[in-house]
Enzyme design. Structure first.
Site, PDB file in Angstrom:
ATOM      1  N   LYS A  53      74.301  56.413  23.533  1.00 40.27           N
ATOM      2  CA  LYS A  53      73.642  55.253  22.925  1.00 40.27           C
ATOM      3  C   LYS A  53      72.181  55.164  23.345  1.00 40.27           C
ATOM      4  O   LYS A  53      71.283  54.958  22.514  1.00 40.27           O
ATOM      5  CB  LYS A  53      74.382  53.966  23.308  1.00 40.27           C
ATOM      6  CG  LYS A  53      75.746  53.833  22.661  1.00 40.27           C
ATOM      7  CD  LYS A  53      76.428  52.542  23.091  1.00 40.27           C
ATOM      8  CE  LYS A  53      77.745  52.347  22.364  1.00 40.27           C
ATOM      9  NZ  LYS A  53      78.398  51.082  22.730  1.00 40.27           N
ATOM     10  N   CYS A  70      74.782  50.994  27.487  1.00 43.32           N
ATOM     11  CA  CYS A  70      76.015  50.703  28.233  1.00 43.32           C
ATOM     12  C   CYS A  70      77.209  50.871  27.310  1.00 43.32           C
ATOM     13  O   CYS A  70      77.107  50.666  26.098  1.00 43.32           O
ATOM     14  CB  CYS A  70      76.030  49.265  28.744  1.00 43.32           C
ATOM     15  SG  CYS A  70      74.782  48.889  29.977  1.00 43.32           S
ATOM     16  N   ASP A  71      78.341  51.217  27.911  1.00 44.34           N
ATOM     17  CA  ASP A  71      79.583  51.200  27.160  1.00 44.34           C
ATOM     18  C   ASP A  71      80.738  50.993  28.126  1.00 44.34           C
ATOM     19  O   ASP A  71      80.710  51.503  29.249  1.00 44.34           O
ATOM     20  CB  ASP A  71      79.801  52.481  26.363  1.00 44.34           C
ATOM     21  CG  ASP A  71      80.786  52.256  25.225  1.00 44.34           C
ATOM     22  OD1 ASP A  71      80.333  51.875  24.131  1.00 44.34           O
ATOM     23  OD2 ASP A  71      82.003  52.421  25.434  1.00 44.34           O
ATOM     24  N   SER A  72      81.734  50.229  27.689  1.00 41.91           N
ATOM     25  CA  SER A  72      82.865  49.890  28.556  1.00 41.91           C
ATOM     26  C   SER A  72      84.180  50.365  27.979  1.00 41.91           C
ATOM     27  O   SER A  72      84.395  50.316  26.761  1.00 41.91           O
ATOM     28  CB  SER A  72      82.950  48.370  28.750  1.00 41.91           C
ATOM     29  OG  SER A  72      81.764  47.860  29.323  1.00 41.91           O
ATOM     30  N   GLY A 107      79.826  52.473  31.711  1.00 42.45           N
ATOM     31  CA  GLY A 107      78.759  53.448  31.887  1.00 42.45           C
ATOM     32  C   GLY A 107      77.419  52.786  31.659  1.00 42.45           C
ATOM     33  O   GLY A 107      77.284  51.924  30.783  1.00 42.45           O
TER      34      GLY A 107
END
Length: 197
Positions: A53, A70-72, A107
């Protein structure tokens, strides 16, 4: 001169966390196809997604900036769970999560487009789920909220009463660990206090 901050995420929760911390980023959605990416572990997947991203948004900028991606994902039984595809999947998820613990992996990737330098890491927070009744789960799913959040739950919404406790960064479960962001910015020579508005 401090570069402007860009958030490579459509998440209103992440934007809210940054604004509460005195930051006011520009939001640019990456358009990354999350389903096309994979990694050996949930923690690595969260990082791969965050880096993808941030990289996609950084590549499209015409002026220097600090890009935060960010990614969850929720790690449960060694598997990574993102947003449920539909209400049936959200129901199955909650039936398997209640009364148990999972790890919310987020992340984080920060790119300084002026220098090309980047810093990234994954924050992990253990989440202990309560035991909502079938009726409570049905009512929650009917709100539509779990279809829009990783793991089918969030701490800043209607499912908050169904989470008994968290061990680690509270913000990380919402979508962004401010302590980790400060650390990553520091690795790039940026003080988070210089980004306050």
């Amino acid at each position: 001169m401090t570069l402007p901050l860009v958030l490579a995420s459509a998440s209103p929760a992440r934007l809210g966390l940054l604004r509460q911390a005195g930051l006011d980023p520009q939001v640019i959605v990456s358009g990354v196809d999350e389903d096309a990416l994979s990694a050996p572990t949930p923690a690595e997947l969260a990082l791969v997604l965050a880096e993808a991203k941030a990289t996609a948004v950084a590549a499209g900028l015409t002026a220097p900036a600090l890009v935060v991606g960010c990614d969850s994902v929720l790690e449960l039984d060694g598997q990574a769970f993102g947003k449920p595809a539909d209400a049936a999947e959200a129901l199955a998820r909650w039936q398997s999560m209640r009364g148990r613990s999972g790890v919310l992996q987020t992340g984080h990737c920060v790119i300084d487009t002026a220098s090309g330098n980047r810093a990234s890491a994954t924050a992990s927070t253990t989440v202990r789920f309560g035991n909502p009744t079938d009726a409570e789960i049905d009512a929650y799913i009917a709100t539509g909220e779990p279809l829009h959040v990783a793991g089918a739950f969030t701490l800043d919404g209607r499912s908050a009463p169904f989470v008994d406790s968290v061990d680690g960064s509270h913000g990380n479960v919402i979508g962004l660990s401010l302590p980790l962001l400060r650390e990553l910015l520091g690795k790039l020579g940026v003080r988070i206090t210089d980004l306050w508005v």
